[in-house]
Design a protein around this motif. Structure first.
Motif, short mmCIF file in Angstrom:
data_model
loop_
_atom_site.label_atom_id
_atom_site.label_comp_id
_atom_site.label_asym_id
_atom_site.label_seq_id
_atom_site.Cartn_x
_atom_site.Cartn_y
_atom_site.Cartn_z
N GLN B 190 0.83 -1.20 0.00
CA GLN B 190 0.00 0.00 0.00
C GLN B 190 0.86 1.25 0.00
O GLN B 190 1.91 1.29 0.65
CB GLN B 190 -0.88 0.01 1.25
N THR B 193 -0.80 5.28 3.96
CA THR B 193 -2.22 5.59 4.15
C THR B 193 -2.47 6.49 5.35
O THR B 193 -3.60 6.71 5.74
CB THR B 193 -3.03 4.29 4.33
N TYR B 198 -3.35 10.23 0.83
CA TYR B 198 -4.31 9.12 0.84
C TYR B 198 -5.60 9.52 1.54
O TYR B 198 -6.70 9.36 0.98
CB TYR B 198 -3.70 7.89 1.53
N GLN B 203 -8.51 8.05 -0.73
CA GLN B 203 -9.56 7.29 -0.05
C GLN B 203 -10.96 7.87 -0.29
O GLN B 203 -11.88 7.12 -0.63
CB GLN B 203 -9.25 7.21 1.45
N SER B 209 -5.49 1.69 -2.27
CA SER B 209 -4.18 2.16 -1.83
C SER B 209 -3.07 1.24 -2.32
O SER B 209 -1.91 1.47 -2.04
CB SER B 209 -4.15 2.22 -0.31
N ALA B 243 -2.35 2.31 -7.65
CA ALA B 243 -2.71 3.59 -7.03
C ALA B 243 -1.96 4.78 -7.62
O ALA B 243 -2.39 5.92 -7.47
CB ALA B 243 -2.47 3.53 -5.53
#
Lengths: 286, 286
Positions: B190, B193, B198, B203, B209, B243
């Motif tokens: 990821q 986050t 993010y 999000q 992510s 992402a």
């Protein structure tokens, strides 16, 4: 997407934010992403330049504190702040101008008329104003948030020798929309010259770091558009070359000696006259 | 300028940088200022939105450290990084892809072939590559800067349990342009986050992510354009929804078992076969 190319990358990036639930936020983000991509393509941004830009933003972040916003300064010196101010200035209303980096919430309330002189050195003056609607009718009870620099060119947050909240206050307009502030004549000052906004952009361009002397005001009244603006001094050296594009002709006032022995006495001035800046503020409807 | 209006503010701001002595820097700054102003006007940016944007940039700055560049991540998740990569990818050459936030200068030099496995858990594999010019001729002595994540999804800088410089190295290609790295199969991971890129953009847009597993490489050779790129795993779950927009079809490879008892023994594998990712890199001329 698996096969991203120069032909579809911008659309893919813009589309990736289609899920933002708030329509306005979605628009703000998607249009910004498009402009960023268009910019990179238009100038054919290289990796070295991209890395240099990221490094610049890091330096802007590093020097910023809750009290000192280098991002805000960057917005100011690129004229972006003024662009926003002018976008929201309605014809006939007093134009907006820079909020600047030294506004802080929670300014102390004072009675109107207010006297902020205290122990400040400098030329003692009066700001005499009225807050009006677009029809010229007085707005009673409008909130005025006022701040300015001291004789050394610094705002109280920048200068430990000044008392907390020096030369700032909030007050409400009287029944006739008027307010009066006894203060000292503000002086020209430099934008912060120790950060990347000045050192890497403004100075290399041969631009000056000075701002002409000014008062800052936020004038607000329910049912009306809040006005963030400044008042400049017609006699200032830097009026034609404000480092942050804040000057508008309608915001330039001139100190004139007015016969007012009572005020002169209150201000501790010897003669029967007081230097007065008169500047009215006209608020657009919300 | 004393009388700035909505009609002249952008020109005034652009012109204010006319004194930048370096022509390229002048272009970069002036075009950016124009885009910023055009953006504000196009979306009719409000003061509240402008302040929110400054607050966002502050938060991006606050979470950034020399080891963690949230500005770089922001560039990645908006596709700007990929835009730059693709701008500089020449037809016929291997396309560029994200540098990402975990590249650090000073990776240790290793002999070629290199073995980075050490104590790492994970599937042991070989990356077998050649560096070629646009005519397909091998480039001997090209510099390869390589880095990837460990079995826990983290790069060594993110993970105090990993030894310094884990799973990264620099090496030079052999006379036939080849290089080989024994390593572990990278895993999807990821993007950070816990930061504003993010939490406030990716999000809320309902985007994931995750990045598909990849190797990072910078391949450079005098007389040729430096290639910053990634190599992806054809079997990865996240290949279609990276992402940060890094995947290009030409960068997707597949591990295939190759009969190579000697290599199997070196890697401590039981059988006579080794999973090998083959991916050549073709550099454009400078």
């Amino acid at each position: 997407m698996k096969n991203l190319t120069l032909d579809n990358i911008t659309a893919a990036a813009v589309d990736s934010f289609a899920g933002l639930p708030d329509a306005r936020r979605r628009e703000l983000v998607q249009v910004l992403v498009r402009h960023l991509h268009d910019y990179a393509r238009e100038v054919r941004l290289s990796h070295a330049e991209w890395r240099a830009a990221l490094g610049f933003l890091h330096r802007v972040g590093d020097i910023s504190t809750p009290e000192r916003s280098e991002f805000s300064l960057l917005s100011d010196v690129t004229g972006l702040s003024s662009q926003v101010d002018l976008l929201w200035s309605q014809a006939g209303a007093t134009p907006g101008s820079n909020l600047g980096p030294f506004h802080a919430a929670g300014s102390p309330w004072r009675d109107n008329p207010a006297d902020l002189i205290g122990d400040n050195a400098g030329t003692r003056v009066l700001l005499r104003s009225r807050v009006l609607d677009m029809q010229g009718q007085p707005l009673a009870g409008a909130e005025v948030d006022f701040w300015q620099n001291a004789a050394d060119g610094l705002y109280w947050q920048q200068d430990p020798r000044q008392p907390t909240d020096n030369l700032r206050c909030r007050l409400r307009t009287a029944a006739d929309g008027s307010f009066e502030i006894a203060t000292i004549r503000p002086v020209p000052y430099q934008i912060p010259t120790d950060g990347p906004a000045y050192l890497e952009l403004v100075q290399p361009a041969g631009r000056g770091s000075w701002r002409p002397a000014h008062y800052h005001l936020i004038v607000s009244m329910p049912g009306h558009r809040t006005l963030v603006t400044e008042v400049f001094d017609a006699e200032d050296t830097y009026l034609e070359r404000d480092a942050v594009f804040g000057v508008r002709e309608a915001l330039v006032g001139r100190y004139a000696d007015e016969h007012d022995p009572a005020a002169a006495q209150r201000l501790g001035l010897p003669g029967p006259t007081v230097p007065v800046m008169r500047m009215d503020f006209r608020l657009a409807q919300a």
